[in-house]
Design a protein around this motif. Structure first.
Motif, PDB file in Angstrom:
ATOM      1  N   UNK A 178       0.839  -1.189   0.000  1.00 41.18           N
ATOM      2  CA  UNK A 178       0.000   0.000   0.000  1.00 41.18           C
ATOM      3  C   UNK A 178       0.875   1.239   0.000  1.00 41.18           C
ATOM      4  N   UNK A 179       0.194   2.382   0.114  1.00 41.09           N
ATOM      5  CA  UNK A 179       0.923   3.646   0.037  1.00 41.09           C
ATOM      6  C   UNK A 179       1.825   3.860   1.217  1.00 41.09           C
ATOM      7  N   UNK A 180       1.529   3.148   2.313  1.00 45.34           N
ATOM      8  CA  UNK A 180       2.380   3.308   3.488  1.00 45.34           C
ATOM      9  C   UNK A 180       3.641   2.504   3.405  1.00 45.34           C
ATOM     10  N   UNK A 181       3.744   1.674   2.342  1.00 46.93           N
ATOM     11  CA  UNK A 181       4.953   0.890   2.171  1.00 46.93           C
ATOM     12  C   UNK A 181       4.896  -0.443   2.872  1.00 46.93           C
ATOM     13  N   UNK A 182       3.680  -0.822   3.510  1.00 42.83           N
ATOM     14  CA  UNK A 182       3.563  -2.111   4.191  1.00 42.83           C
ATOM     15  C   UNK A 182       3.072  -3.135   3.204  1.00 42.83           C
ATOM     16  N   UNK A 183       3.685  -4.275   3.142  1.00 35.67           N
ATOM     17  CA  UNK A 183       3.350  -5.334   2.171  1.00 35.67           C
ATOM     18  C   UNK A 183       2.028  -5.997   2.567  1.00 35.67           C
ATOM     19  N   UNK A 184       1.115  -6.203   1.588  1.00 29.59           N
ATOM     20  CA  UNK A 184      -0.174  -6.885   1.812  1.00 29.59           C
ATOM     21  C   UNK A 184       0.052  -8.378   1.788  1.00 29.59           C
ATOM     22  N   UNK A 185      -0.142  -9.081   2.921  1.00 28.24           N
ATOM     23  CA  UNK A 185       0.155 -10.528   2.921  1.00 28.24           C
ATOM     24  C   UNK A 185      -0.844 -11.345   2.112  1.00 28.24           C
ATOM     25  N   UNK A 186      -2.072 -10.840   1.864  1.00 28.79           N
ATOM     26  CA  UNK A 186      -3.081 -11.642   1.150  1.00 28.79           C
ATOM     27  C   UNK A 186      -2.932 -11.513  -0.336  1.00 28.79           C
ATOM     28  N   UNK A 187      -2.783 -10.323  -0.831  1.00 31.71           N
ATOM     29  CA  UNK A 187      -2.663 -10.114  -2.249  1.00 31.71           C
ATOM     30  C   UNK A 187      -4.022 -10.020  -2.924  1.00 31.71           C
ATOM     31  N   UNK A 188      -4.010  -9.663  -4.209  1.00 31.75           N
ATOM     32  CA  UNK A 188      -5.250  -9.473  -4.952  1.00 31.75           C
ATOM     33  C   UNK A 188      -6.004 -10.787  -5.131  1.00 31.75           C
ATOM     34  N   UNK A 189      -5.305 -11.878  -5.351  1.00 35.91           N
ATOM     35  CA  UNK A 189      -5.962 -13.177  -5.542  1.00 35.91           C
ATOM     36  C   UNK A 189      -6.711 -13.604  -4.302  1.00 35.91           C
ATOM     37  N   UNK A 190      -6.135 -13.339  -3.163  1.00 34.55           N
ATOM     38  CA  UNK A 190      -6.813 -13.704  -1.908  1.00 34.55           C
ATOM     39  C   UNK A 190      -8.088 -12.912  -1.707  1.00 34.55           C
ATOM     40  N   UNK A 191      -8.076 -11.659  -2.124  1.00 34.22           N
ATOM     41  CA  UNK A 191      -9.275 -10.806  -1.989  1.00 34.22           C
ATOM     42  C   UNK A 191     -10.398 -11.334  -2.858  1.00 34.22           C
ATOM     43  N   UNK A 192     -10.065 -11.718  -4.080  1.00 30.61           N
ATOM     44  CA  UNK A 192     -11.073 -12.250  -5.004  1.00 30.61           C
ATOM     45  C   UNK A 192     -11.680 -13.524  -4.437  1.00 30.61           C
ATOM     46  N   UNK A 193     -10.806 -14.384  -3.860  1.00 31.32           N
ATOM     47  CA  UNK A 193     -11.313 -15.648  -3.312  1.00 31.32           C
ATOM     48  C   UNK A 193     -12.245 -15.377  -2.144  1.00 31.32           C
ATOM     49  N   UNK A 194     -11.866 -14.458  -1.282  1.00 33.24           N
ATOM     50  CA  UNK A 194     -12.693 -14.156  -0.122  1.00 33.24           C
ATOM     51  C   UNK A 194     -14.029 -13.545  -0.556  1.00 33.24           C
ATOM     52  N   UNK A 195     -14.008 -12.683  -1.576  1.00 35.89           N
ATOM     53  CA  UNK A 195     -15.255 -12.118  -2.078  1.00 35.89           C
ATOM     54  C   UNK A 195     -16.142 -13.210  -2.658  1.00 35.89           C
ATOM     55  N   UNK A 196     -15.549 -14.161  -3.338  1.00 32.12           N
ATOM     56  CA  UNK A 196     -16.330 -15.271  -3.912  1.00 32.12           C
ATOM     57  C   UNK A 196     -16.969 -16.102  -2.821  1.00 32.12           C
ATOM     58  N   UNK A 197     -16.185 -16.371  -1.773  1.00 34.50           N
ATOM     59  CA  UNK A 197     -16.713 -17.177  -0.653  1.00 34.50           C
ATOM     60  C   UNK A 197     -17.836 -16.419   0.031  1.00 34.50           C
ATOM     61  N   UNK A 198     -17.666 -15.119   0.184  1.00 28.19           N
ATOM     62  CA  UNK A 198     -18.710 -14.304   0.834  1.00 28.19           C
ATOM     63  C   UNK A 198     -20.004 -14.299   0.049  1.00 28.19           C
ATOM     64  N   UNK A 199     -19.887 -14.160  -1.278  1.00 26.67           N
ATOM     65  CA  UNK A 199     -21.074 -14.171  -2.136  1.00 26.67           C
ATOM     66  C   UNK A 199     -21.752 -15.536  -2.089  1.00 26.67           C
ATOM     67  N   UNK A 200     -21.005 -16.597  -1.995  1.00 27.77           N
ATOM     68  CA  UNK A 200     -21.611 -17.949  -1.906  1.00 27.77           C
ATOM     69  C   UNK A 200     -22.360 -18.108  -0.632  1.00 27.77           C
ATOM     70  N   UNK A 201     -21.831 -17.553   0.478  1.00 29.58           N
ATOM     71  CA  UNK A 201     -22.500 -17.676   1.779  1.00 29.58           C
ATOM     72  C   UNK A 201     -23.805 -16.894   1.750  1.00 29.58           C
ATOM     73  N   UNK A 202     -23.772 -15.710   1.154  1.00 29.09           N
ATOM     74  CA  UNK A 202     -24.982 -14.882   1.064  1.00 29.09           C
ATOM     75  C   UNK A 202     -26.045 -15.606   0.230  1.00 29.09           C
ATOM     76  N   UNK A 203     -25.642 -16.268  -0.846  1.00 25.53           N
ATOM     77  CA  UNK A 203     -26.580 -16.984  -1.733  1.00 25.53           C
ATOM     78  C   UNK A 203     -27.230 -18.150  -0.994  1.00 25.53           C
ATOM     79  N   UNK A 204     -26.540 -18.808  -0.083  1.00 21.64           N
ATOM     80  CA  UNK A 204     -27.087 -19.931   0.649  1.00 21.64           C
ATOM     81  C   UNK A 204     -28.200 -19.467   1.574  1.00 21.64           C
ATOM     82  N   UNK A 205     -28.091 -18.339   2.151  1.00 20.69           N
ATOM     83  CA  UNK A 205     -29.128 -17.851   3.079  1.00 20.69           C
ATOM     84  C   UNK A 205     -30.355 -17.373   2.299  1.00 20.69           C
ATOM     85  N   UNK A 206     -30.168 -16.965   1.059  1.00 21.74           N
ATOM     86  CA  UNK A 206     -31.301 -16.571   0.279  1.00 21.74           C
ATOM     87  C   UNK A 206     -31.987 -17.808  -0.304  1.00 21.74           C
TER      88      UNK A 206
END
Length: 313
Positions: free
Chosen positions: A285-313
């Motif tokens: 990030x702009x502060x110079x601290x390295x993101x341990x998850x990375x962009x791929x991890x964010x996409x995976x977590x968003x996918x998992x979140x959307x799947x959980x929301x779909x199950x409750x609906x």
């Protein structure tokens, strides 16, 4: 008869008179004649020339000397002649009292007496520039605290000790070369030119130069001139602009800034790297601290979140 007797008597008288005169004349002629007056006047005999080893002043017999009265040094120098300046210094500095006390105590002394000619060779006013203490040291420098016969100078160890302070400031080196005795002070080189007096307790030798010790007459060394002060170098002025520009080989003007320019796009606030397939990966990030998850991890977590929301609906 009377005439004849008178004639005979007169003849005998004449013969007797002539006989007497003849005898008187013979006696007067046989006597020695008067000596003629001498045409040459008697001249006083001249003393033989003095050898360097022969003292100018003869020492009295040992039995004739009285122990209560030491040898009069100034009287000896005055009798020898040519030492009036040195005599005056001996008296004015009172060094003569010390010498007489040493002789009275049966101590032996050797004096190297400079002649008036030696003092005349000094620079004008030399003695007047000395302090009273320096004058005492100068006279003491000519006095050795022991009796040294002329033939024993070759046995001395240099530097020779004198009555003047120490041998560091007042060194005296004496060497021999045959019958010559050489003296060096570090300022003056001279020789012993004759013997003035010697009696197995006191020895006085004549030197034709004043012995100048380095402790008083050392040549002054002039101090070197101070080095010039270094010239201050002028520093280049800082450029008013924080950025510098340079022209590339292609002729375009490129600008470099001293501080990075922040990006208006939040997506570009983090450093990015371009992959081989053209995708951009953000590692920090702009502060110079390295993101341990990375962009791929964010996409995976968003996918998992959307799947959980779909199950409750």
């Amino acid at each position: 008869m009377t005439r004849k007797q008178a004639f005979i008597s007169f003849t005998c008288l004449i013969v007797f008179f002539f006989y007497h005169c003849t005898i008187a004349f013979a006696q007067s002629s046989s006597s020695s004649p008067a000596q003629a007056p001498s045409t040459t006047q008697d001249k006083p005999s001249q003393p033989p020339a003095q050898s360097p080893n022969q003292p100018l002043v003869q020492a009295p017999p040992a039995k004739a000397r009285r122990r209560a009265e030491p040898t009069n040094v100034t009287e000896i120098l005055d009798k020898a002649g040519g030492f009036s300046v040195f005599i005056r210094l001996l008296r004015s500095t009172d060094v003569i009292t010390q010498i007489e006390n040493d002789l009275n105590a049966s101590n032996s002394v050797t004096i190297l007496a400079p002649t008036n000619g030696g003092f005349s060779a000094l620079k004008a006013g030399t003695l007047n520039t000395l302090s009273p203490q320096q004058k005492v040291q100068l006279v003491d420098y000519h006095v050795l605290p022991t009796f040294i016969a002329l033939q024993n100078f070759q046995t001395l160890t240099n530097p020779v000790h004198t009555q003047a302070s120490n041998t560091r400031d007042f060194p005296l080196n004496i060497t021999t070369d045959g019958n010559s005795v050489n003296i060096s002070t570090g300022v003056v080189n001279t020789t012993i030119s004759g013997t003035v007096y010697s009696d197995n307790q006191l020895a006085i030798y004549r030197v034709d130069s004043v012995l100048l010790p380095i402790g008083i007459f050392a040549p002054k060394v002039s101090s070197p001139a101070p080095a010039p002060a270094p010239v201050a170098l002028l520093k280049p002025k800082k450029e008013s602009s924080s950025s510098t520009s340079s022209t590339t080989s292609s002729g375009s003007l490129s600008s470099s800034s001293s501080s990075p320019k922040p990006s208006s796009d939040p997506a570009l606030s983090s450093s990015s790297t371009t992959t081989s397939d053209g995708a951009v990966a953000d590692d920090q990030d702009t502060s110079g601290v390295i993101n341990p998850i990375g962009n791929h991890g964010v996409i995976i977590m968003m996918s998992v979140g959307m799947a959980v929301v779909a199950m409750f609906h």
